[in-house]
Design a protein around this motif. Structure first.
Motif, PDB file in Angstrom:
ATOM      1  N   CYS A   1       0.859  -1.188   0.000  1.00  0.00           N
ATOM      2  CA  CYS A   1       0.000   0.000   0.000  1.00  0.00           C
ATOM      3  C   CYS A   1       0.893   1.236   0.000  1.00  0.00           C
ATOM      4  O   CYS A   1       1.290   1.737   1.060  1.00  0.00           O
ATOM      5  CB  CYS A   1      -0.923   0.002   1.218  1.00  0.00           C
ATOM      6  SG  CYS A   1      -2.225  -1.240   1.168  1.00  0.00           S
ATOM      7  N   ASN A   2       1.208   1.709  -1.189  1.00  0.00           N
ATOM      8  CA  ASN A   2       1.979   2.934  -1.351  1.00  0.00           C
ATOM      9  C   ASN A   2       1.131   3.968  -2.087  1.00  0.00           C
ATOM     10  O   ASN A   2       0.360   3.619  -2.998  1.00  0.00           O
ATOM     11  CB  ASN A   2       3.258   2.694  -2.160  1.00  0.00           C
ATOM     12  CG  ASN A   2       4.249   1.822  -1.427  1.00  0.00           C
ATOM     13  OD1 ASN A   2       4.443   1.964  -0.230  1.00  0.00           O
ATOM     14  ND2 ASN A   2       4.883   0.900  -2.136  1.00  0.00           N
ATOM     15  N   GLY A   3       1.265   5.244  -1.710  1.00  0.00           N
ATOM     16  CA  GLY A   3       0.621   6.303  -2.470  1.00  0.00           C
ATOM     17  C   GLY A   3       1.307   6.468  -3.811  1.00  0.00           C
ATOM     18  O   GLY A   3       2.392   5.926  -4.058  1.00  0.00           O
ATOM     19  N   ARG A   4       0.704   7.226  -4.693  1.00  0.00           N
ATOM     20  CA  ARG A   4       1.306   7.448  -6.015  1.00  0.00           C
ATOM     21  C   ARG A   4       2.632   8.177  -5.926  1.00  0.00           C
ATOM     22  O   ARG A   4       3.446   8.097  -6.844  1.00  0.00           O
ATOM     23  CB  ARG A   4       0.332   8.224  -6.906  1.00  0.00           C
ATOM     24  CG  ARG A   4      -0.883   7.406  -7.308  1.00  0.00           C
ATOM     25  CD  ARG A   4      -1.875   8.197  -8.125  1.00  0.00           C
ATOM     26  NE  ARG A   4      -3.112   7.446  -8.289  1.00  0.00           N
ATOM     27  CZ  ARG A   4      -4.271   7.968  -8.614  1.00  0.00           C
ATOM     28  NH1 ARG A   4      -4.368   9.275  -8.836  1.00  0.00           N
ATOM     29  NH2 ARG A   4      -5.351   7.220  -8.728  1.00  0.00           N
ATOM     30  N   ASP A   5       2.843   8.890  -4.823  1.00  0.00           N
ATOM     31  CA  ASP A   5       4.122   9.574  -4.634  1.00  0.00           C
ATOM     32  C   ASP A   5       5.162   8.670  -3.978  1.00  0.00           C
ATOM     33  O   ASP A   5       6.262   9.118  -3.652  1.00  0.00           O
ATOM     34  CB  ASP A   5       3.934  10.843  -3.796  1.00  0.00           C
ATOM     35  CG  ASP A   5       3.361  10.548  -2.408  1.00  0.00           C
ATOM     36  OD1 ASP A   5       3.152   9.367  -2.066  1.00  0.00           O
ATOM     37  OD2 ASP A   5       3.115  11.520  -1.659  1.00  0.00           O
ATOM     38  N   GLY A   6       4.824   7.392  -3.796  1.00  0.00           N
ATOM     39  CA  GLY A   6       5.753   6.436  -3.219  1.00  0.00           C
ATOM     40  C   GLY A   6       5.685   6.303  -1.712  1.00  0.00           C
ATOM     41  O   GLY A   6       6.373   5.452  -1.129  1.00  0.00           O
TER      42      GLY A   6
ATOM     43  N   THR B   1       1.224   2.058   5.138  1.00  0.00           N
ATOM     44  CA  THR B   1       1.000   1.106   6.229  1.00  0.00           C
ATOM     45  C   THR B   1       2.318   0.902   6.966  1.00  0.00           C
ATOM     46  O   THR B   1       3.166   0.127   6.530  1.00  0.00           O
ATOM     47  CB  THR B   1       0.485  -0.235   5.679  1.00  0.00           C
ATOM     48  OG1 THR B   1       1.344  -0.662   4.612  1.00  0.00           O
ATOM     49  CG2 THR B   1      -0.928  -0.091   5.143  1.00  0.00           C
ATOM     50  N   ARG B   2       2.463   1.589   8.062  1.00  0.00           N
ATOM     51  CA  ARG B   2       3.723   1.531   8.809  1.00  0.00           C
ATOM     52  C   ARG B   2       3.507   0.735  10.092  1.00  0.00           C
ATOM     53  O   ARG B   2       2.981  -0.379  10.045  1.00  0.00           O
ATOM     54  CB  ARG B   2       4.244   2.944   9.042  1.00  0.00           C
ATOM     55  CG  ARG B   2       4.514   3.667   7.713  1.00  0.00           C
ATOM     56  CD  ARG B   2       5.136   5.029   7.867  1.00  0.00           C
ATOM     57  NE  ARG B   2       5.196   5.708   6.571  1.00  0.00           N
ATOM     58  CZ  ARG B   2       5.627   6.951   6.392  1.00  0.00           C
ATOM     59  NH1 ARG B   2       6.025   7.677   7.427  1.00  0.00           N
ATOM     60  NH2 ARG B   2       5.645   7.488   5.187  1.00  0.00           N
TER      61      ARG B   2
ATOM     62  N   ALA C   1       2.547   4.819  13.252  1.00  0.00           N
ATOM     63  CA  ALA C   1       1.584   4.761  12.153  1.00  0.00           C
ATOM     64  C   ALA C   1       1.660   6.008  11.286  1.00  0.00           C
ATOM     65  O   ALA C   1       2.033   7.085  11.753  1.00  0.00           O
ATOM     66  CB  ALA C   1       0.169   4.601  12.699  1.00  0.00           C
ATOM     67  N   TYR C   2       1.301   5.849  10.016  1.00  0.00           N
ATOM     68  CA  TYR C   2       1.188   6.989   9.103  1.00  0.00           C
ATOM     69  C   TYR C   2      -0.289   7.317   8.964  1.00  0.00           C
ATOM     70  O   TYR C   2      -1.074   6.544   8.402  1.00  0.00           O
ATOM     71  CB  TYR C   2       1.778   6.653   7.734  1.00  0.00           C
ATOM     72  CG  TYR C   2       1.699   7.797   6.743  1.00  0.00           C
ATOM     73  CD1 TYR C   2       2.660   8.798   6.754  1.00  0.00           C
ATOM     74  CD2 TYR C   2       0.660   7.878   5.822  1.00  0.00           C
ATOM     75  CE1 TYR C   2       2.587   9.865   5.852  1.00  0.00           C
ATOM     76  CE2 TYR C   2       0.584   8.932   4.924  1.00  0.00           C
ATOM     77  CZ  TYR C   2       1.545   9.919   4.946  1.00  0.00           C
ATOM     78  OH  TYR C   2       1.467  10.967   4.060  1.00  0.00           O
TER      79      TYR C   2
END
Length: 584
Positions: free
Chosen positions: A74-79, A83-84, A445-446
């Motif tokens: 699970c990464n955003g489009r900006d990398g 999920t930390r 957590a992020y």
């Protein structure tokens, strides 16, 4: 008298601290899959006397016993890694997206054994919940042939099928029941292990085939789509799809890409039969790989996973149910406790042998309310059976997101105990949710809020039609969120859309057998009005189907309409049918 009083006090203490027939904890987590490990470790780190129960001999569930060691990230489009927390701890410890199974087992065990507040029971099965009216107060377990009762302030259900919540009476939908497809059982996967694969040859082939959707790294590879789809199975209820490959430390390769249909995900006998059928088919698959796949000439079957990879079963109905629109509109919720981003992947089933991607979000929030079952207190549900609609679960079912939910459940259990509140009360209290979110952030957590990314399709005049039909699983935008709205409608496209009106479709006399042929406005209107049994053309307007907005597009019967206007027309027809059915 004093002597007997002392004996009674000792017996009471023995019973209270778990040496008698009833053991007592602050939190009990049922299920040793990754989500359960996260929930138990986090609860223990927040001071809770915690019990983790797993019915097998090792932790990790799908990631270890199921062989799914190629992580759906699970990464955003900006990398950004979304999920930390405990997932990131695990990810770093095993060395990345593809990992070694024995290493993963050791890491999970070390995470659990490292917490002094945490007790682990392996080879221990859940029997039934202990209920006090609508509140679950404990569980009955079976260990070494004996039943024991364990009581706790909070129960966290991390079983893959939400077995504890279901047994307690929580409501749920099953498979695709919520959009009319309960009979279409999603295919399951039997991960298998090969020796003798030439990883260098695999990497050279997949990195040099000029296909942006295939590739390989030092330990992971993905591709062979055409070769896989060309395989003709002996068992018609199986098939190959594009392969995900993960190199193990011993040089063997784990393969995820073998689909088995007709398996009931809630039946142990059906799953055992599925594994047996899978092993029989592998006797034909392995020679096919040797002959047709670059790098597989010397491959030999080294074994199969102990468990099937089951993607879908129950979907709890919680205080909120995450929807497909929530996912694809990149929605932030005020009570977000985990953030996902995986593409909405609808796997194949026995009726539809090819899976597809409905859409691809940047990121979306999972509300705390999705973990809280309606009506049943004292329990949270984390993982793929939490409160998502079936299609939203195509994204939200992935393990990293479930582990982030596990972290949230562990923190929430501590908050509930310290503040003497229920999970339902927390879900309705913005201050309580904010405190849990803050603790999660402090513990890694992020949870950074974002301004939702508006996809291009959301600005299109036909977006309401797109939303209706994609929520029914008949239109999809793929990884690029392109619904091809300006393309001409074909017979294949239209029949897929029209299927939302039922199985009895009335075809136009002019309907071509060539499914790629474009359809005219007259053909489309004929099929809709006759399928709905609306006798006269004018009734489509009176019924609110052929709206003033759409009438110019369909004024010339010989024209070929685009997908956009047809989506709106079929969506209106579906809404009309639903209203009519309710009135009847």
């Amino acid at each position: 008298m004093k002597k007997w009083l002392a004996v009674l006090l000792v017996l009471a203490a023995v019973s209270f601290w778990g040496c008698g027939s009833t053991e007592r904890y602050d939190v009990i987590v049922i299920g040793g899959d990754p989500e359960g490990v996260s929930a138990a470790v986090t609860a223990a780190r927040n001071g809770m006397k915690t019990l983790l129960v797993e019915d097998d001999e090792a932790l990790g569930g799908l990631m270890t016993l199921g062989g799914l060691n190629f992580i759906d990230m699970c990464n955003g489009r900006d990398g950004t890694l979304l999920t930390r927390g405990t997932f990131e701890e695990f990810y770093n410890a095993v060395g990345g997206t593809a990992f070694d199974i024995p290493t993963a087992k050791d890491v999970f065990l070390q995470m659990v054994n490292g917490e002094e507040n945490l007790t682990l029971k392996l080879n221990t099965s859940f029997v039934e919940p202990v209920m006090k009216e609508h509140t679950i107060t404990g569980v009955v377990l079976e260990q070494d042939g004996k039943q024991i009762t364990c009581k706790a302030d909070s129960i966290i259900d991390a079983t893959v099928d939400a077995d504890v919540a279901a047994a307690a009476g929580a409501r749920y939908t099953y498979l695709g029941e919520d959009y009319g497809h309960v009979e279409h059982v999603t295919g399951v996967t039997l991960v298998f292990e090969l020796s003798g694969v030439d990883w260098q040859a695999v990497s050279q082939y997949l990195n040099g085939d000029d296909n942006p959707n295939t590739g390989a790294t030092a330990k992971a590879a993905w591709g062979y789509n055409e070769e896989s789809f060309a395989y003709m199975p002996q068992d018609g209820q199986t098939r190959l799809r594009g392969l995900n490959l993960a190199l193990q430390d011993n040089g063997n390769v784990l393969v995820n890409g073998f689909i088995i249909f007709g398996v009931d995900p809630l039946s142990a006998d059906s799953k055992a039969d599925g594994i047996a059928r899978g092993k029989a088919e592998l006797e034909h698959i392995v020679p096919y790989l040797q002959q047709n796949f670059n790098g597989f000439a010397d491959a030999q079957l080294a074994g199969t996973a102990e468990q099937l990879y089951v993607r879908e079963s129950r979907h709890m109905i919680g205080e909120y149910q995450l929807t497909l629109d929530d996912v694809l509109e990149n929605t932030w919720f005020d009570d977000t406790i985990a953030i996902g981003s995986y593409p909405v992947d609808v796997p194949p089933n026995a009726e539809r042998r090819v899976g597809y991607i409905i859409g691809n979000p940047d990121r979306y929030g999972v509300p705390f309310r999705c973990l809280v079952p309606q009506e049943i207190d004292g329990i949270l549900v984390v993982g793929r059976s939490a409160s998502y609609t079936s299609l939203a679960a195509g994204s939200a079912r992935v393990i990293p997101l479930g582990m982030a939910e596990g972290d949230a459940a562990g923190v929430a259990a501590a908050y509930a105990k310290h503040h003497h509140v229920t999970f339902r009360q927390i879900s309705q209290d913005t201050d309580a949710v904010a405190a849990i979110q803050q603790t999660l952030k402090e513990q890694g957590a992020y949870l950074e809020q974002w301004q939702p990314v508006q996809e291009a399709v959301e600005q299109h005049w036909a977006y309401e039609g797109v939303k209706t039909l994609r929520s029914l699983g008949v239109v999809y935008g793929g990884y690029s969120n392109d619904y091809r709205l300006e393309e001409a409608i074909t017979g294949e496209d239209f029949l897929a859309m029209l299927s939302v009106l039922g199985d009895t479709l009335v075809l136009s006399p002019d309907f071509s057998e060539d499914m790629e042929q474009p359809l005219t406005c007259s053909e489309i209107l004929y099929m809709i009005e006759n399928t709905l049994q609306i006798a006269q053309f004018g009734n489509l307007q009176e019924a609110g189907i052929l709206t003033e907005q759409l009438q110019p597009y369909f004024a010339d019967g010989g024209n070929v309409p685009a997908r956009a206007e047809v989506m709106m027309l079929v969506a209106n027809a579906y809404d009309y049918q639903q209203r009519t059915n309710k009135q009847e």
